[in-house]
Write an enzyme that holds these catalytic residues in place. Structure first.
Site, PDB file in Angstrom:
ATOM      1  CE1 TYR A 229     -58.396 -11.326  48.475  1.00  0.00           C
ATOM      2  CE2 TYR A 229     -57.239 -12.222  46.534  1.00  0.00           C
ATOM      3  CZ  TYR A 229     -57.232 -11.574  47.762  1.00  0.00           C
ATOM      4  OH  TYR A 229     -56.209 -10.624  48.166  1.00  0.00           O
TER       5      TYR A 229
ATOM      6  CG  ASN B 243     -48.717  -8.318  48.620  1.00  0.00           C
ATOM      7  OD1 ASN B 243     -49.222  -8.899  47.667  1.00  0.00           O
ATOM      8  ND2 ASN B 243     -49.300  -7.351  49.126  1.00  0.00           N
TER       9      ASN B 243
ATOM     10  CG  HIS C  65     -52.476  -8.220  42.575  1.00  0.00           C
ATOM     11  ND1 HIS C  65     -51.076  -8.132  43.298  1.00  0.00           N
ATOM     12  CD2 HIS C  65     -53.177  -7.771  43.929  1.00  0.00           C
ATOM     13  CE1 HIS C  65     -51.035  -7.972  44.618  1.00  0.00           C
ATOM     14  NE2 HIS C  65     -52.226  -7.807  45.169  1.00  0.00           N
TER      15      HIS C  65
HETATM   16 FE1  HDE Z   1     -55.596  -8.921  47.516  1.00  0.00          FE
HETATM   17  N1  HDE Z   1     -57.105  -9.223  45.858  1.00  0.00           N
HETATM   18  N2  HDE Z   1     -57.069  -8.022  48.529  1.00  0.00           N
HETATM   19  N3  HDE Z   1     -54.156  -8.699  48.785  1.00  0.00           N
HETATM   20  N4  HDE Z   1     -54.589  -9.795  46.491  1.00  0.00           N
HETATM   21  C1  HDE Z   1     -56.977  -9.733  44.667  1.00  0.00           C
HETATM   22  O1  HDE Z   1     -58.458 -11.152  43.516  1.00  0.00           O
HETATM   23  C2  HDE Z   1     -58.345  -7.978  48.309  1.00  0.00           C
HETATM   24  C3  HDE Z   1     -54.556  -8.082  49.947  1.00  0.00           C
HETATM   25  C4  HDE Z   1     -53.192 -10.230  46.705  1.00  0.00           C
HETATM   26  O2  HDE Z   1     -52.056 -13.511  41.079  1.00  0.00           O
HETATM   27  C5  HDE Z   1     -58.293  -9.777  43.929  1.00  0.00           C
HETATM   28  O3  HDE Z   1     -58.242 -12.442  42.101  1.00  0.00           O
HETATM   29  C6  HDE Z   1     -59.074  -7.606  49.551  1.00  0.00           C
HETATM   30  C7  HDE Z   1     -53.328  -8.471  50.890  1.00  0.00           C
HETATM   31  C8  HDE Z   1     -52.517 -10.860  45.383  1.00  0.00           C
HETATM   32  O4  HDE Z   1     -54.422 -13.362  40.664  1.00  0.00           O
HETATM   33  C9  HDE Z   1     -59.340  -9.302  44.980  1.00  0.00           C
HETATM   34  C10 HDE Z   1     -57.921  -7.201  50.437  1.00  0.00           C
HETATM   35  C11 HDE Z   1     -52.472  -9.261  50.176  1.00  0.00           C
HETATM   36  C12 HDE Z   1     -53.440 -10.853  44.223  1.00  0.00           C
HETATM   37  C13 HDE Z   1     -58.449  -8.835  46.362  1.00  0.00           C
HETATM   38  C14 HDE Z   1     -56.891  -7.426  49.791  1.00  0.00           C
HETATM   39  C15 HDE Z   1     -53.235  -9.215  48.844  1.00  0.00           C
HETATM   40  C16 HDE Z   1     -54.735 -10.178  45.134  1.00  0.00           C
HETATM   41  C17 HDE Z   1     -58.100  -9.175  42.499  1.00  0.00           C
HETATM   42  C18 HDE Z   1     -58.172  -6.470  51.829  1.00  0.00           C
HETATM   43  C19 HDE Z   1     -51.212  -9.851  50.540  1.00  0.00           C
HETATM   44  C20 HDE Z   1     -53.285 -11.225  42.904  1.00  0.00           C
HETATM   45  C21 HDE Z   1     -58.015 -10.335  41.473  1.00  0.00           C
HETATM   46  C22 HDE Z   1     -59.184  -7.293  52.879  1.00  0.00           C
HETATM   47  C23 HDE Z   1     -51.344 -10.691  51.423  1.00  0.00           C
HETATM   48  C24 HDE Z   1     -53.638 -12.683  42.906  1.00  0.00           C
HETATM   49  C25 HDE Z   1     -58.295 -11.397  42.525  1.00  0.00           C
HETATM   50  C26 HDE Z   1     -53.195 -13.348  41.454  1.00  0.00           C
HETATM   51  C27 HDE Z   1     -55.781 -10.098  44.288  1.00  0.00           C
HETATM   52  C28 HDE Z   1     -59.154  -8.457  47.263  1.00  0.00           C
HETATM   53  C29 HDE Z   1     -55.462  -7.102  50.420  1.00  0.00           C
HETATM   54  C30 HDE Z   1     -52.581 -10.140  47.650  1.00  0.00           C
HETATM   55  C31 HDE Z   1     -60.101  -8.183  44.569  1.00  0.00           C
HETATM   56  C32 HDE Z   1     -60.631  -6.969  49.716  1.00  0.00           C
HETATM   57  C33 HDE Z   1     -53.186  -8.278  52.410  1.00  0.00           C
HETATM   58  C34 HDE Z   1     -51.233 -11.600  45.346  1.00  0.00           C
HETATM   59  O5  HDE Z   1     -60.216 -10.334  45.103  1.00  0.00           O
END
Ligand code: HDE
Length: 696
Positions: free
Chosen positions: A372, A158, A85
């Site tokens: 996060y 999402n 993202h």
């Molecule tokens: Fe994320 N995800 N994600 N994700 N995600 C990040 O956090 C992660 C997941 C989502 O505009 C990271 O700040 C893991 C689902 C958005 O700043 C990180 C898993 C959904 C954004 C991270 C998921 C998301 C992130 C990278 C599996 C939809 C952007 C930068 C367990 C519900 C937020 C950050 C923004 C961002 C980890 C799965 C949505 C690395 C470990 C499911 C919208 O922390």
């Protein structure tokens, strides 16, 4: 300033001479009072154009602390981009509650009718770097930070209601497979490559998500026209401590709208910032994007009856099974003052909750609760990231945490611990209003486990595919053919088509034909696939609004274009809620038939029709002849046809269409039939597609 020095500086650049200095003289072109330029230590700078040098032709001096401070700061201007993202666009706004959930929760944001809670939303692509284009085929992240009276609540969702994997431990593998391949450093922002499809072909739980990402949901027309989903089940907890499961949905007031694959590729070339610019311009024009915020509420007893496990993030709860209850509206009404300070530095964590909301045991969500916070420490570099203005709660808060890298506040007093008796105003826990987890009893054997209720990977993929219109099914099949054609390893392509056979035999056959297979591969072993009743809520076409609201019509004109036609159409388009942009061979002014000079918004060579929702071609006959010599004009009309847009044409416009070899159809409307054009422009000309494109 000595006379000699002033002459030497002037000879190096007149603009620097006489710039607002100690005396406060104003630059000759700038009016107003400018504050003196200072260093980060508050020291006034007398010369911001020349570094300190040993003599007129000599070396620069290390002593120049002003130069060093400026360059040093510049060298560190970038922070690590988000691992996923990274490319995002944000805006401020508010949430207004229209239906209270008092019976279900103590969270004030969901109980106080009419209350407006400020928020910041960031909408992102997943795979590309922060400088990548806005329109690749990709999921859109939709993260919202609500600055509630009870603290920050981050809903990090999402634009698709399901996810690739069921357990957080697979996330690093998924992301490594999607991102550019590690040995070659490409492709950027694309799933069409071997490592992605290799991983997916070995991960049957991803098949439902694969259907969604191969649909046009991943090619949005505008960030204002996407849905948002919290995906996981959460819990609401009421004053009696009872909990209800909840899924969050937000649906765009403008309806869903997507682009076509060819269109999205061309937009990426024409305007890599297409979505960011679109949101910026909409907010600047006062057309504030809005979403209806809804919940699906259900109990454990209801969940026990579902033919799937709601704790499995690869499953959705059909709206027909648990209807959506609208409870408020979400509006984006203010562009950030500074992109870096706000959009880049905002730090979302699904673990940021308020009393009255709690997590479910979804194993994907549970892993996110760790990830996060951890990633913010690496990205923002400090445990004090919550002190950045965009991350700071709007409600007062205090605790005994102290110090740390870049502590920006100045905590007072001698008590930095709790409990304490020494100071009357030191912060203490408050049982009655503080956050409390749902009272859930857990028992069972510990282990690396997955419930058998998570084992059905194909039924909802089938539900999604069979719920689509013919046009949408053709796009899904064609997207799979496109993506898998980029995969070098035959066994990966075969494995994917094997999975498709569980989803729909006909889909598998279409993709197999598109890939030139002589026979269908053997499908993998699987649980029996269940048939659900199709749901039009899963379509894009089913959720489109026949409307020109918030859209943009491009009008191609040239010298001598009919002024009356230009005026009448522009007025009608604006009255329908859309904007109009004038395109001509050169920017500046173009004389119309009545000698009126019309302002041109876009130069033809750099403003293809791909960026518009519908087009009008208003040309004098001789101008049409001339324009037919320019391939940019021919592409303008050919692409408008190929992207299934409505066209309004006068005689000259028709001539250009003929010279471009375009076949006319009901979507090409005479310029004087304004109501006809507006009606056609409110939708795409879907029936046209099979006449001009091979689809799988
Ligand atoms: Fe994320 N995800 N994600 N994700 N995600 C990040 O956090 C992660 C997941 C989502 O505009 C990271 O700040 C893991 C689902 C958005 O700043 C990180 C898993 C959904 C954004 C991270 C998921 C998301 C992130 C990278 C599996 C939809 C952007 C930068 C367990 C519900 C937020 C950050 C923004 C961002 C980890 C799965 C949505 C690395 C470990 C499911 C919208 O922390």
């Amino acid at each position: 300033m000595s006379k000699r020095k002033s002459t030497e500086r002037a000879s190096l650049g007149a603009i620097s001479d006489g710039y607002a200095g100690d005396g406060g003289e104003l630059h000759q072109y700038a009016q107003g009072t400018h504050p003196a330029l200072k260093t980060n230590q508050g020291l006034s700078v007398s010369d911001n154009q020349n570094s300190l040098r040993a003599n007129l032709h000599g070396p620069s001096l290390l002593e120049d602390f002003i130069l060093r401070e400026k360059i040093n700061h510049f060298d560190h201007e970038r922070i690590p981009e988000r691992i996923v993202h990274a490319r995002g666009t944000g805006a401020h706004g508010y949430f207004e509650l229209t239906h209270s959930l008092k019976a279900h929760t103590t969270a004030k944001i969901l109980t106080e009718l009419g209350e407006r809670t400020p928020l910041f939303a960031r909408i992102s692509t997943v795979a590309g770097g922060s400088g990548s284009a806005d329109t690749p085929r990709d999921v859109r992240g939709f993260a919202i930070k609500f600055y509630t009276r009870q603290g920050n609540w981050d809903l990090v969702g999402n634009n698709i209601p399901v996810f690739f994997i069921q357990d957080a431990i697979k996330f690093p593998d998924l992301v490594h497979a999607i991102k550019m391949e590690p040995d070659r450093g490409f492709p950027q922002a694309a799933t069409a490559h071997d490592t992605f499809w290799d991983f997916i072909s070995l991960t049957p739980e991803s098949m439902h998500m694969v259907m969604w990402i191969m649909s046009d949901r991943t090619l949005p027309r505008s960030l204002r026209m996407i849905e948002g989903f919290g995906i996981h089940s959460f819990r609401l907890i009421n004053a009696e401590g009872q909990s209800t499961f909840v899924k969050f949905h937000w649906r765009p007031a403008l309806g869903l709208q997507s682009t076509l694959w060819d269109e999205a590729c061309k937009i990426a070339g024409a305007d890599p910032d297409f979505h960011r610019r679109d949101l910026f311009e909409a907010i600047r024009a006062g057309g504030f994007p809005e979403w209806e915020f809804s919940v699906q509420l259900f109990t454990q007893e209801q969940a026990d009856q579902f033919p799937f496990d709601h704790l499995d993030a690869t499953k959705l709860i059909p709206e027909e099974l648990v209807p959506l209850l609208p409870i408020g509206r979400l509006v984006l009404d203010r562009w950030p003052d500074n992109f870096f300070a706000e959009t880049e530095q905002i730090a979302f964590c699904p673990s940021h909750l308020v009393p009255g909301i709690d997590f479910s045991n979804d194993p994907l969500l549970q892993g996110r609760l760790f990830s996060y916070l951890d990633t913010q420490l690496s990205r923002l570099g400090s445990v004090n990231f919550h002190q950045l203005p965009v991350n700071m709660p709007h409600c007062p808060f205090a605790n005994q945490q102290r110090d740390g890298h870049m502590q920006m506040s100045v905590p007072r007093g001698r008590v930095a611990y709790e409990p304490s008796t020494l100071e009357s105003d030191s912060a203490r826990e408050v049982f009655s209003t503080g956050f409390q987890s749902a009272e859930i009893s857990e028992c069972g054997d510990k282990g690396r486990l997955r419930a058998s209720s998570f084992a059905d990977h194909y039924s909802q993929a089938r539900l999604f595919y069979l719920s689509q219109t013919d046009y949408e099914q053709a796009h899904i099949a064609s997207a799979l053919v496109f993506e898998l054609s980029k995969v070098e390893h035959l066994h990966v392509r075969q494995a994917m088509v094997g999975h498709l056979r569980h989803i729909d035999e006909e889909l598998a056959r279409r993709v197999a034909d598109g890939l030139g297979f002589m026979e269908l591969p053997v499908p993998p072993l699987a649980e029996p696939v269940r048939d659900y009743a199709p749901s039009s809520a899963l379509q894009i076409i089913g959720k489109m609004k026949r409307s020109l609201e918030g859209r943009c019509v491009g009008m191609l004109v040239a010298s001598g274009s009919d002024a009356a036609a230009v005026d009448a159409l522009s007025l009608a388009v604006r009255e329908a809620g859309a904007s109009i942009r004038i395109v001509a061979v050169t920017v500046g002014l173009v004389p119309l038939s009545n000698d009126f000079l019309l302002k041109v918004d876009g130069q033809l060579a750099g403003t293809p029709s791909a960026i518009f929702d519908a087009v009008a071609i208003v040309l004098a006959e001789d101008a049409a002849e001339r324009l037919a010599q320019d391939v940019a004009a021919l592409d303008f009309v050919r692409d408008a046809m190929a992207h299934l847009k409505a066209l309004a044409v006068d005689g000259g416009g028709l001539r250009l269409l003929r010279m471009a070899g375009v076949e006319l159809d009901a979507g090409v409307v005479a310029i004087d039939n304004i109501p006809g054009f507006i009606a056609m422009a409110k939708t795409r000309q879907w029936a046209r597609e099979k006449t001009l494109r091979f689809l799988a």
